[in-house]
Scaffold this motif. Structure first.
Motif, short mmCIF file in Angstrom:
data_model
loop_
_atom_site.label_atom_id
_atom_site.label_comp_id
_atom_site.label_asym_id
_atom_site.label_seq_id
_atom_site.Cartn_x
_atom_site.Cartn_y
_atom_site.Cartn_z
N PRO A 19 0.84 -1.20 0.00
CA PRO A 19 0.00 0.00 0.00
C PRO A 19 0.87 1.25 0.00
CG PRO A 19 -0.82 -1.57 1.61
CD PRO A 19 0.52 -2.09 1.13
N GLY A 20 0.51 2.23 -0.83
CA GLY A 20 1.24 3.48 -0.88
C GLY A 20 2.45 3.46 -1.79
N GLY A 21 2.71 2.36 -2.47
CA GLY A 21 3.85 2.26 -3.38
C GLY A 21 3.42 1.48 -4.61
N LEU A 22 4.29 0.58 -5.05
CA LEU A 22 3.88 -0.34 -6.12
C LEU A 22 2.78 -1.24 -5.59
CD1 LEU A 22 7.36 -1.42 -7.51
CD2 LEU A 22 5.60 -0.19 -8.79
N HIS A 23 1.78 -1.51 -6.40
CA HIS A 23 0.70 -2.41 -6.01
C HIS A 23 0.00 -2.88 -7.27
CE1 HIS A 23 -1.03 1.63 -6.25
NE2 HIS A 23 -2.16 1.04 -6.62
N VAL A 24 -0.88 -3.85 -7.14
CA VAL A 24 -1.64 -4.35 -8.28
C VAL A 24 -3.11 -4.06 -8.03
CG1 VAL A 24 -2.26 -6.40 -9.63
CG2 VAL A 24 0.06 -6.17 -8.72
N MET A 25 -3.73 -3.36 -8.96
CA MET A 25 -5.17 -3.09 -8.88
C MET A 25 -5.90 -4.27 -9.52
SD MET A 25 -5.53 -0.13 -7.42
CE MET A 25 -7.26 0.03 -7.73
N LEU A 26 -6.94 -4.76 -8.84
CA LEU A 26 -7.72 -5.90 -9.33
C LEU A 26 -9.12 -5.42 -9.68
CD1 LEU A 26 -6.63 -8.48 -6.62
CD2 LEU A 26 -5.66 -8.14 -8.91
N PHE A 27 -9.51 -5.61 -10.92
CA PHE A 27 -10.80 -5.15 -11.40
C PHE A 27 -11.74 -6.33 -11.61
CE2 PHE A 27 -7.63 -2.04 -12.59
CZ PHE A 27 -8.20 -0.86 -12.16
#
Length: 187
Positions: free
Chosen positions: A120-128
């Motif tokens: 959280p707050g940096g690199l992350h993967v958004m899941l749709f």
């Protein structure tokens, strides 16, 4: 005599043909064969994989994990797949003039002897379009794909919002992204 020579040559041909065939190792575990397969990424390890379910159905979820490369040439993570999500995108949160902005990234470099943390707050993967088959307290499969086609799959624990970092995406400017219908402040 001629018959004996033909039989001998046939036996040699059969022996040579058998040398080229792969033999199964009945004592080998699934993890050994996964590491030896053509899709396995030698020296690359994924740990601490976690999927955070969306707070409101129909909004995006997120995935977090750490990727480490012990040996080998530098690589790039080019995609992430999470079983149960229709689409996954790598994003990075950046602070621009005091405002947190989220930008999609095409790839993420990993270097020998180093780790990259998706958090959280940096690199992350958004899941749709997260499916209702994903339930808190269970696991799903998370797979990263590298620029050379190698893959690493690991189980990812599934959690709901409520722990630390649940407000990591609140107040971010999501301009430039088609996030219609997605309340990003609930991530």
């Amino acid at each position: 005599m001629r018959k004996l020579a033909i039989i001998g040559l046939s036996a040699i041909a059969i022996s040579l043909a058998a040398c080229g065939q792969k033999t199964e190792n009945p004592g080998a575990g699934a993890s050994e064969s996964a590491q030896a397969g053509p899709d396995a990424a030698p020296g690359v390890v994924v740990t601490d994989a976690m999927v955070r379910l969306p707070a409101v159905p129909g909004t995006p979820g997120a995935a977090y994990f750490t990727v480490s490369q012990g040996t080998g040439a530098p690589r790039r993570i080019v995609s992430v797949y999470v079983e149960g999500a229709e689409r996954a995108e790598m994003h990075e949160t950046k602070d621009v003039n005091g405002v947190s902005k989220m930008e999609q990234v095409k790839d993420v470099p990993i270097e020998s002897g180093k780790s990259v943390q998706f958090k959280p707050g940096g690199l992350h993967v958004m899941l749709f379009d997260v499916g209702d088959t994903l339930k808190a307290g269970s696991t799903t499969e998370l797979t990263i794909t590298l620029d050379n086609g190698d893959k690493v799959s690991v189980p990812a624990r599934i959690e709901t919002i409520g722990g630390g970092g649940s407000d990591a995406m609140e107040g971010m400017d999501h301009s430039g992204h088609d996030m219609s219908g997605h309340d990003m402040s609930k991530m």
